[in-house]
Scaffold this active site. Structure first.
Site, PDB file in Angstrom:
ATOM      1  N   GLU A 164       0.847  -1.188   0.000  1.00  0.00           N
ATOM      2  CA  GLU A 164       0.000   0.000   0.000  1.00  0.00           C
ATOM      3  C   GLU A 164       0.888   1.246   0.000  1.00  0.00           C
ATOM      4  O   GLU A 164       1.803   1.358   0.809  1.00  0.00           O
ATOM      5  CB  GLU A 164      -0.910  -0.007   1.228  1.00  0.00           C
ATOM      6  CG  GLU A 164      -1.645   1.295   1.521  1.00  0.00           C
ATOM      7  CD  GLU A 164      -2.464   1.805   0.335  1.00  0.00           C
ATOM      8  OE1 GLU A 164      -2.365   3.010   0.034  1.00  0.00           O
ATOM      9  OE2 GLU A 164      -3.188   0.990  -0.283  1.00  0.00           O
ATOM     10  N   HIS A 213     -25.275  -1.312  -0.832  1.00  0.00           N
ATOM     11  CA  HIS A 213     -26.175  -1.194  -1.976  1.00  0.00           C
ATOM     12  C   HIS A 213     -26.984  -2.467  -2.175  1.00  0.00           C
ATOM     13  O   HIS A 213     -26.577  -3.561  -1.764  1.00  0.00           O
ATOM     14  CB  HIS A 213     -25.380  -0.884  -3.234  1.00  0.00           C
ATOM     15  CG  HIS A 213     -24.946   0.551  -3.323  1.00  0.00           C
ATOM     16  ND1 HIS A 213     -25.765   1.536  -3.825  1.00  0.00           N
ATOM     17  CD2 HIS A 213     -23.788   1.163  -2.970  1.00  0.00           C
ATOM     18  CE1 HIS A 213     -25.128   2.697  -3.787  1.00  0.00           C
ATOM     19  NE2 HIS A 213     -23.931   2.502  -3.262  1.00  0.00           N
ATOM     20  N   VAL A 219       4.261   1.047  -5.585  1.00  0.00           N
ATOM     21  CA  VAL A 219       4.861   0.228  -6.633  1.00  0.00           C
ATOM     22  C   VAL A 219       5.320   1.126  -7.775  1.00  0.00           C
ATOM     23  O   VAL A 219       4.553   1.942  -8.295  1.00  0.00           O
ATOM     24  CB  VAL A 219       3.858  -0.827  -7.137  1.00  0.00           C
ATOM     25  CG1 VAL A 219       4.411  -1.578  -8.343  1.00  0.00           C
ATOM     26  CG2 VAL A 219       3.518  -1.815  -6.018  1.00  0.00           C
ATOM     27  N   ILE A 224     -13.302  -0.888 -10.574  1.00  0.00           N
ATOM     28  CA  ILE A 224     -14.121  -1.109  -9.378  1.00  0.00           C
ATOM     29  C   ILE A 224     -14.483   0.237  -8.767  1.00  0.00           C
ATOM     30  O   ILE A 224     -13.713   0.837  -8.016  1.00  0.00           O
ATOM     31  CB  ILE A 224     -13.397  -1.999  -8.343  1.00  0.00           C
ATOM     32  CG1 ILE A 224     -12.822  -3.245  -9.002  1.00  0.00           C
ATOM     33  CG2 ILE A 224     -14.368  -2.353  -7.211  1.00  0.00           C
ATOM     34  CD1 ILE A 224     -13.839  -4.121  -9.705  1.00  0.00           C
ATOM     35  N   SER A 263     -18.383   2.346  -7.448  1.00  0.00           N
ATOM     36  CA  SER A 263     -19.588   1.946  -6.719  1.00  0.00           C
ATOM     37  C   SER A 263     -20.337   0.860  -7.499  1.00  0.00           C
ATOM     38  O   SER A 263     -20.444   0.954  -8.730  1.00  0.00           O
ATOM     39  CB  SER A 263     -20.493   3.165  -6.539  1.00  0.00           C
ATOM     40  OG  SER A 263     -21.646   2.834  -5.825  1.00  0.00           O
ATOM     41  N   CYS A 265     -11.768  12.086  24.057  1.00  0.00           N
ATOM     42  CA  CYS A 265     -12.579  12.809  23.066  1.00  0.00           C
ATOM     43  C   CYS A 265     -13.957  13.034  23.656  1.00  0.00           C
ATOM     44  O   CYS A 265     -14.733  12.094  23.811  1.00  0.00           O
ATOM     45  CB  CYS A 265     -12.668  12.018  21.755  1.00  0.00           C
ATOM     46  SG  CYS A 265     -13.772  12.736  20.516  1.00  0.00           S
ATOM     47  N   CYS A 311     -16.540  14.879  22.442  1.00  0.00           N
ATOM     48  CA  CYS A 311     -17.657  14.844  21.484  1.00  0.00           C
ATOM     49  C   CYS A 311     -18.160  13.424  21.260  1.00  0.00           C
ATOM     50  O   CYS A 311     -19.364  13.171  21.216  1.00  0.00           O
ATOM     51  CB  CYS A 311     -17.245  15.458  20.149  1.00  0.00           C
ATOM     52  SG  CYS A 311     -16.788  17.198  20.211  1.00  0.00           S
ATOM     53  N   CYS A 320     -16.279  19.324  17.469  1.00  0.00           N
ATOM     54  CA  CYS A 320     -15.106  20.208  17.507  1.00  0.00           C
ATOM     55  C   CYS A 320     -13.996  19.746  16.576  1.00  0.00           C
ATOM     56  O   CYS A 320     -12.981  20.431  16.446  1.00  0.00           O
ATOM     57  CB  CYS A 320     -14.588  20.359  18.934  1.00  0.00           C
ATOM     58  SG  CYS A 320     -13.551  19.005  19.511  1.00  0.00           S
ATOM     59  N   CYS A 364      -9.270  16.924  21.608  1.00  0.00           N
ATOM     60  CA  CYS A 364      -8.579  15.660  21.849  1.00  0.00           C
ATOM     61  C   CYS A 364      -7.320  15.429  21.024  1.00  0.00           C
ATOM     62  O   CYS A 364      -6.530  14.538  21.344  1.00  0.00           O
ATOM     63  CB  CYS A 364      -9.525  14.489  21.630  1.00  0.00           C
ATOM     64  SG  CYS A 364     -10.208  14.376  19.967  1.00  0.00           S
TER      65      CYS A 364
END
Length: 488
Positions: A34, A52, A173, A343, A345, A407, A409, A444, A449
């Site tokens: 990756e 979906h 890559v 690939i 949706s 955190c 929130c 926020c 945090c």
């Protein structure tokens, strides 16, 4: 690098990690390459998070086949991987005679595709089911659902890692050459050797396809912008609302509740060719507000908390200007490769069905031996905020870190942050912790945090503050002193 691999998967999005998980059912040495610092940093992390149904595309396409297969199995998948999921259904609404004609045609396609339980609603039925939905009539699609694309992709990756898959981040890559017994894959870090290559590179799959020796594809990417609404209006909408598709069959802005209680407005549709542009723009925010309010009246500026953009890898057929169906290709001239391209949706819904078809392509060339130790079950981090008061008290008693809120929130505790920092994939960016805990995702947006999370990463991993990254290479949280010490 840990020697030679049987299979190298290029791309750490939802499809790449689904392939990794399915291949880990067999006695194979597998790696995922990756280019970013975490999974789900591309297409997979910039979508609506909708499961979906299969109503949107024609019967007989691989896209529709995989979508319906993935939809039908998702309760079991979510249970195995401990992924939050709700099969809430969705509405596709319309007004006026022209939209009624297009919606009727879509309804007939749904019947032809065998979508379970779909039905037409008049305005009174729509209002009874979803009082804040705007429309004169609608299709109700009960098999649709909502999930978090980050949670799902991370779960697939972690389950693959539990079963022996190695993830190599920051490994873009740059070239592929054939060797006597496989391939040498050059990356920005090192060269990786593998017998098989599976191309799941998403936005960049066309580049990897060319490196491998497959057909050349012309990317015609689609950019979509979103607004996130505050949880204060989360209880005003229980199901996604889509507009009637336009004359070209595409959907404009829709409104979708998230699995975590926010509401997404979007995406917009902007063809951007070969560009990869994640800029969020004022013009599109205004468009989102206008179009979203036509479906759901609580799309108001006082509820906006964030906006963002996604880019989707639409490919054109090299022999025509039509969009490609999903492609899972092999080629005799390029042995021991599987090329997964086009690939877009509903790729999130289709990920595991696509992965199983990749495995079958490999099985057509060699016998695979089952892994007797494969475990399909993965447990995620326990969310303190979602537990009963009794369970919360028990958690704090066992581990006092559950009693310290990092955190406010999202009510994420120090214990959850520490578990996320020590994740099996080795991800240590601030955004990596965010997507594993929801810290910084509230009203926020990290104002309270983010500094605490950064300090905890430093402490847990013995890092200097100058090493802490937000999400990408060179995206340092700290680049210098705001007020350097003065000489005495």
């Amino acid at each position: 690098m840990d020697g030679r691999f049987d299979v190298a998967i290029i791309g750490g999005g939802v499809v790449g990690n689904a392939v990794a998980r399915e291949l880990s059912r067999y006695q194979l040495k597998i790696c995922v390459l990756e280019k970013e610092l975490d999974v789900c940093n591309g297409v997979s992390g910039h979508n609506t998070g909708l499961l979906h149904s299969g109503i949107l595309h024609k019967r007989g396409t691989l896209r529709t086949e995989c979508c319906m297969e993935g939809n039908a199995e998702f309760e079991q998948v979510a249970k195995e991987l401990d992924v939050p999921f709700k099969r809430c259904g969705k509405f596709i609404v319309g007004s006026g005679e022209e939209e009624r004609k297009r919606l009727t045609a879509l309804y007939e396609r749904g019947l032809d595709n065998g979508i379970p339980g779909i039905r037409m609603l008049d305005e009174s039925e729509l209002k009874e089911m979803e009082p804040n939905a705007q429309g004169e009539f609608a299709i109700f699609v009960p098999s649709a659902g909502i999930l978090c694309p980050f949670s799902y992709t991370i779960a697939l990756a972690e389950n693959a890692a539990m079963n022996g898959v190695k993830h190599f981040f920051d490994h873009e890559v740059t070239g592929i050459t054939k060797s006597a017994d496989g391939y040498e894959i050059a990356t920005t870090q090192e060269t990786v050797s593998a017998r098989w290559i599976v191309n799941c590179a998403g936005l960049y799959s066309y580049k990897i396809a060319e490196m491998l020796g497959y057909d050349s594809y012309k990317p015609n990417r689609v950019k979509g912008e979103y607004i996130i609404l505050d949880k204060r209006v989360g209880d005003k909408l229980s199901r996604p609302i889509y507009p009637t598709p336009n004359e070209a069959g595409a959907f404009d802005v829709h409104v979708t509740p998230t699995i975590d209680g926010n509401i997404l407005v979007g995406p917009t549709i902007e063809m951007i060719g070969k560009n990869v542009n994640y800029d969020a723009t004022q013009g599109m925010i205004q468009h989102l507000g206008k179009m979203g309010a036509e479906l759901f009246p609580y799309v108001r500026k006082e509820y906006y908390i964030r906006n963002y953009a996604g880019v989707f890898p639409t490919l054109e057929n090299p022999d025509s200007d039509e969009e490609l169906d999903f492609q899972i290709q092999t080629k005799e001239e390029v042995p021991c490769t599987v090329n997964v391209v086009g690939i877009t949706s509903p790729g999130l819904t289709s990920a595991l069905p696509l992965a199983r078809r990749v495995v079958e392509k490999i099985k057509n060339s060699e016998k695979l031996t089952s892994n007797p130790d494969f475990n399909p079950v993965r447990k995620g981090i326990v969310r303190f905020a979602e537990q009963s008061k009794e369970v919360q008290d028990q958690l704090i008693k066992k581990n006092p870190d559950y009693g310290e809120i990092f955190c406010r929130c999202e009510c994420v505790t120090k214990a959850e942050i520490k578990q996320a920092i020590h994740n099996i994939l080795g991800v240590s960016t601030v955004s990596g912790i965010k997507y594993r805990t929801r810290a910084t995702m509230g009203r926020c947006q990290g104002g309270y945090c983010e500094t605490r999370i950064t300090a905890q990463i430093q402490q847990e991993l013995n890092k200097d503050k100058t090493e802490i990254l937000l999400n990408k290479k060179n995206a340092y949280m700290f680049v210098g002193e705001v007020r350097p010490d003065e000489e005495a």
